[in-house]
Design a protein around this motif. Structure first.
Motif, PDB file in Angstrom:
ATOM      1  N   PRO A   1     -11.838  29.376   1.599  1.00 12.76           N
ATOM      2  CA  PRO A   1     -12.136  28.420   0.523  1.00 12.76           C
ATOM      3  C   PRO A   1     -13.536  27.828   0.639  1.00 12.76           C
ATOM      4  N   LEU A   2     -14.150  27.600  -0.515  1.00 16.45           N
ATOM      5  CA  LEU A   2     -15.507  27.061  -0.559  1.00 16.45           C
ATOM      6  C   LEU A   2     -15.602  25.733   0.189  1.00 16.45           C
ATOM      7  N   LYS A   3     -14.597  24.884   0.061  1.00 10.89           N
ATOM      8  CA  LYS A   3     -14.620  23.579   0.729  1.00 10.89           C
ATOM      9  C   LYS A   3     -14.641  23.736   2.242  1.00 10.89           C
ATOM     10  N   VAL A   4     -13.895  24.710   2.748  1.00 14.52           N
ATOM     11  CA  VAL A   4     -13.866  24.943   4.196  1.00 14.52           C
ATOM     12  C   VAL A   4     -15.215  25.441   4.678  1.00 14.52           C
ATOM     13  N   VAL A   5     -15.810  26.378   3.936  1.00 13.05           N
ATOM     14  CA  VAL A   5     -17.119  26.910   4.306  1.00 13.05           C
ATOM     15  C   VAL A   5     -18.162  25.793   4.279  1.00 13.05           C
ATOM     16  N   SER A   6     -18.112  24.964   3.246  1.00 10.41           N
ATOM     17  CA  SER A   6     -19.057  23.866   3.116  1.00 10.41           C
ATOM     18  C   SER A   6     -18.944  22.905   4.291  1.00 10.41           C
ATOM     19  N   SER A   7     -17.704  22.595   4.687  1.00  6.66           N
ATOM     20  CA  SER A   7     -17.474  21.697   5.814  1.00  6.66           C
ATOM     21  C   SER A   7     -17.983  22.302   7.109  1.00  6.66           C
ATOM     22  N   ASN A   8     -17.712  23.589   7.324  1.00 11.31           N
ATOM     23  CA  ASN A   8     -18.160  24.252   8.549  1.00 11.31           C
ATOM     24  C   ASN A   8     -19.677  24.309   8.636  1.00 11.31           C
ATOM     25  N   LEU A   9     -20.335  24.481   7.487  1.00 11.29           N
ATOM     26  CA  LEU A   9     -21.790  24.556   7.470  1.00 11.29           C
ATOM     27  C   LEU A   9     -22.439  23.185   7.645  1.00 11.29           C
ATOM     28  N   GLY A  10     -21.655  22.124   7.424  1.00  8.98           N
ATOM     29  CA  GLY A  10     -22.212  20.784   7.547  1.00  8.98           C
ATOM     30  C   GLY A  10     -23.030  20.369   6.347  1.00  8.98           C
ATOM     31  N   HIS A  11     -22.742  20.957   5.180  1.00  8.80           N
ATOM     32  CA  HIS A  11     -23.454  20.570   3.967  1.00  8.80           C
ATOM     33  C   HIS A  11     -23.026  19.175   3.527  1.00  8.80           C
ATOM     34  N   ALA A  12     -23.962  18.441   2.948  1.00  9.95           N
ATOM     35  CA  ALA A  12     -23.678  17.078   2.515  1.00  9.95           C
ATOM     36  C   ALA A  12     -22.676  17.042   1.372  1.00  9.95           C
ATOM     37  N   SER A  13     -22.621  18.113   0.586  1.00  2.80           N
ATOM     38  CA  SER A  13     -21.671  18.189  -0.508  1.00  2.80           C
ATOM     39  C   SER A  13     -21.300  19.633  -0.774  1.00  2.80           C
ATOM     40  N   ILE A  14     -20.137  19.820  -1.380  1.00  3.37           N
ATOM     41  CA  ILE A  14     -19.690  21.169  -1.712  1.00  3.37           C
ATOM     42  C   ILE A  14     -20.595  21.792  -2.774  1.00  3.37           C
ATOM     43  N   GLN A  15     -21.284  20.943  -3.555  1.00  2.00           N
ATOM     44  CA  GLN A  15     -22.178  21.447  -4.599  1.00  2.00           C
ATOM     45  C   GLN A  15     -23.358  22.197  -3.994  1.00  2.00           C
ATOM     46  N   ILE A  16     -23.846  21.723  -2.845  1.00  2.00           N
ATOM     47  CA  ILE A  16     -24.947  22.409  -2.168  1.00  2.00           C
ATOM     48  C   ILE A  16     -24.522  23.819  -1.803  1.00  2.00           C
ATOM     49  N   THR A  17     -23.315  23.957  -1.281  1.00  2.27           N
ATOM     50  CA  THR A  17     -22.796  25.273  -0.905  1.00  2.27           C
ATOM     51  C   THR A  17     -22.650  26.159  -2.131  1.00  2.27           C
ATOM     52  N   ALA A  18     -22.115  25.592  -3.203  1.00  2.00           N
ATOM     53  CA  ALA A  18     -21.922  26.357  -4.432  1.00  2.00           C
ATOM     54  C   ALA A  18     -23.249  26.820  -5.008  1.00  2.00           C
ATOM     55  N   ASP A  19     -24.270  25.954  -4.957  1.00  2.00           N
ATOM     56  CA  ASP A  19     -25.587  26.323  -5.480  1.00  2.00           C
ATOM     57  C   ASP A  19     -26.234  27.415  -4.637  1.00  2.00           C
ATOM     58  N   THR A  20     -26.085  27.295  -3.323  1.00  2.00           N
ATOM     59  CA  THR A  20     -26.723  28.255  -2.420  1.00  2.00           C
ATOM     60  C   THR A  20     -26.058  29.616  -2.471  1.00  2.00           C
ATOM     61  N   TYR A  21     -24.733  29.612  -2.607  1.00  2.00           N
ATOM     62  CA  TYR A  21     -23.984  30.869  -2.549  1.00  2.00           C
ATOM     63  C   TYR A  21     -23.262  31.163  -3.856  1.00  2.00           C
ATOM     64  N   GLY A  22     -23.915  30.794  -4.953  1.00  2.00           N
ATOM     65  CA  GLY A  22     -23.304  31.001  -6.263  1.00  2.00           C
ATOM     66  C   GLY A  22     -22.951  32.448  -6.537  1.00  2.00           C
ATOM     67  N   HIS A  23     -23.841  33.364  -6.151  1.00  2.00           N
ATOM     68  CA  HIS A  23     -23.578  34.792  -6.401  1.00  2.00           C
ATOM     69  C   HIS A  23     -22.373  35.268  -5.599  1.00  2.00           C
ATOM     70  N   VAL A  24     -22.179  34.675  -4.423  1.00  5.32           N
ATOM     71  CA  VAL A  24     -21.056  35.075  -3.568  1.00  5.32           C
ATOM     72  C   VAL A  24     -19.750  34.503  -4.107  1.00  5.32           C
ATOM     73  N   THR A  25     -19.791  33.228  -4.515  1.00  5.27           N
ATOM     74  CA  THR A  25     -18.564  32.610  -5.012  1.00  5.27           C
ATOM     75  C   THR A  25     -18.106  33.278  -6.303  1.00  5.27           C
ATOM     76  N   ASP A  26     -19.043  33.752  -7.107  1.00  8.47           N
ATOM     77  CA  ASP A  26     -18.670  34.488  -8.322  1.00  8.47           C
ATOM     78  C   ASP A  26     -17.919  35.767  -7.964  1.00  8.47           C
ATOM     79  N   ALA A  27     -18.427  36.485  -6.952  1.00  6.90           N
ATOM     80  CA  ALA A  27     -17.782  37.726  -6.529  1.00  6.90           C
ATOM     81  C   ALA A  27     -16.410  37.435  -5.919  1.00  6.90           C
ATOM     82  N   ALA A  28     -16.330  36.339  -5.150  1.00  6.69           N
ATOM     83  CA  ALA A  28     -15.055  35.974  -4.533  1.00  6.69           C
ATOM     84  C   ALA A  28     -14.035  35.593  -5.602  1.00  6.69           C
ATOM     85  N   ALA A  29     -14.498  34.907  -6.646  1.00  7.93           N
ATOM     86  CA  ALA A  29     -13.599  34.523  -7.730  1.00  7.93           C
ATOM     87  C   ALA A  29     -13.050  35.746  -8.449  1.00  7.93           C
ATOM     88  N   GLN A  30     -13.887  36.746  -8.656  1.00  3.61           N
ATOM     89  CA  GLN A  30     -13.433  37.978  -9.299  1.00  3.61           C
ATOM     90  C   GLN A  30     -12.390  38.681  -8.436  1.00  3.61           C
TER      91      GLN A  30
END
Length: 307
Positions: free
Chosen positions: A266-295
């Motif tokens: 899950p994106l929230k777990v990855v964001s927490s493990n990376l130590g990002h200040a918000s889940i939005q930072i993770t989503a912005d950085t890995y948008g292409h990956v999350t799109d593929a994961a969603a598919q």
């Protein structure tokens, strides 16, 4: 600005960054303008001067942020009525897709790093997603091999000629990270090797006087902290030997995140493990990956439901 910056509760690395932008850009370009006469044209002049000098988008944006924060402080201190920076649009930063290793490239890099002293650090970053400084700041007191966890409490940096552990920039950076069985085994092997080095070094071993449990996890042959640049050199040597272009230490962290997302973490777990200040930072950085994961998730759900 200097006094107020030093008295603030911002992280030391942040203070150093702001002071650098003020010294190199803001003061030389705007230093002859009276504070109460500073206007939008002056701020645009600063940004255009940096652009003409070939400064990157991110550098111009960071300098803009430094000036905005400084003038916000001026308003708080009653030196300005309003901050003119707020009337200037923040410079845009063009985001580039982060370099990461494909699954078939990882074994080649690890094999090439196997004979290098700090090769295990590369594997550790790949397996945990920690930043280089965070991995180097870990002590054995932060590690629980029985529970399989590592507590991240800071980052090892070189400042004013000395290696020191800086405090995390955000609360999210201070976190507990789960260690896979492979990472636990890696640390067990490293600790065994470290114990042997400690015996050889004798009284030359450096552990800040706190004993084995207080010492750094990753050390030099004499127990001292590892110079961050040496980890970069290790990556460069291993990547060259493996024939892999454009591999940096940060690419290892990106590889962890990308692999996790593509394998359904899950994106929230990855964001927490990376130590990002918000889940939005993770989503912005890995948008292409999350799109593929969603598919992939959509396809998996449809298959499970027989649709």
């Amino acid at each position: 600005m200097t006094t107020f910056l030093q008295a603030s509760d911002r992280a030391e690395s942040t203070k150093t960054m702001h002071a650098g932008y003020a010294r190199v850009w803001i003061i030389p370009v705007l230093g002859d303008v009276r504070l109460d006469q500073l206007n939008v044209n002056d701020i645009n002049r600063l940004i255009l001067t940096m652009k003409a000098d070939g400064r990157a988008d991110a550098t111009r944006r960071n300098c803009y942020t430094t000036l905005r924060i400084a003038l916000d402080d001026a308003v708080v201190n009653g030196l300005l009525a309003t901050n003119p920076v707020h009337r200037v649009k923040q410079p845009k930063v063009t985001r580039h897709e982060a370099r990461f290793l494909r699954p078939d490239e990882v074994p080649a890099l690890i094999a090439a790093a196997a004979t290098l002293r700090y090769g295990p650090i590369l594997s550790f970053i790949l397996g945990t997603g920690l930043r280089r400084g965070e991995a180097l700041a870990l002590t054995w007191a932060h590690i629980d091999l029985d529970q399989g966890t590592a507590r991240v409490n800071g980052s090892l940096v070189r400042r004013n000629g000395h290696l020191l552990v800086s405090t995390p920039k955000t609360a999210a950076s201070r976190r507990s990270v789960a260690l896979s069985p492979a990472m636990v085994a890696l640390l067990q092997r490293w600790r065994t090797a470290q114990a042997a080095e400690r015996l050889v070094a004798g009284n030359l071993w450096h552990d800040d006087g706190g004993g084995p449990r207080a010492g750094y996890v990753f050390t030099t042959a004499f127990g001292g902290p590892v110079e961050p640049q040496n980890v970069l050199r290790t990556v460069q040597l291993a990547a060259t030997a493996a024939g892999l272009p454009d591999v940096t230490v940060h690419a290892l962290r990106h590889t962890y995140a990308t692999t996790a997302l593509l394998n359904g973490v899950p994106l929230k777990v990855v964001s927490s493990n990376l130590g990002h200040a918000s889940i939005q930072i993770t989503a912005d950085t890995y948008g292409h990956v999350t799109d593929a994961a969603a598919q992939a998730a959509a396809a998996a759900v449809a298959e499970a439901l027989g649709l």
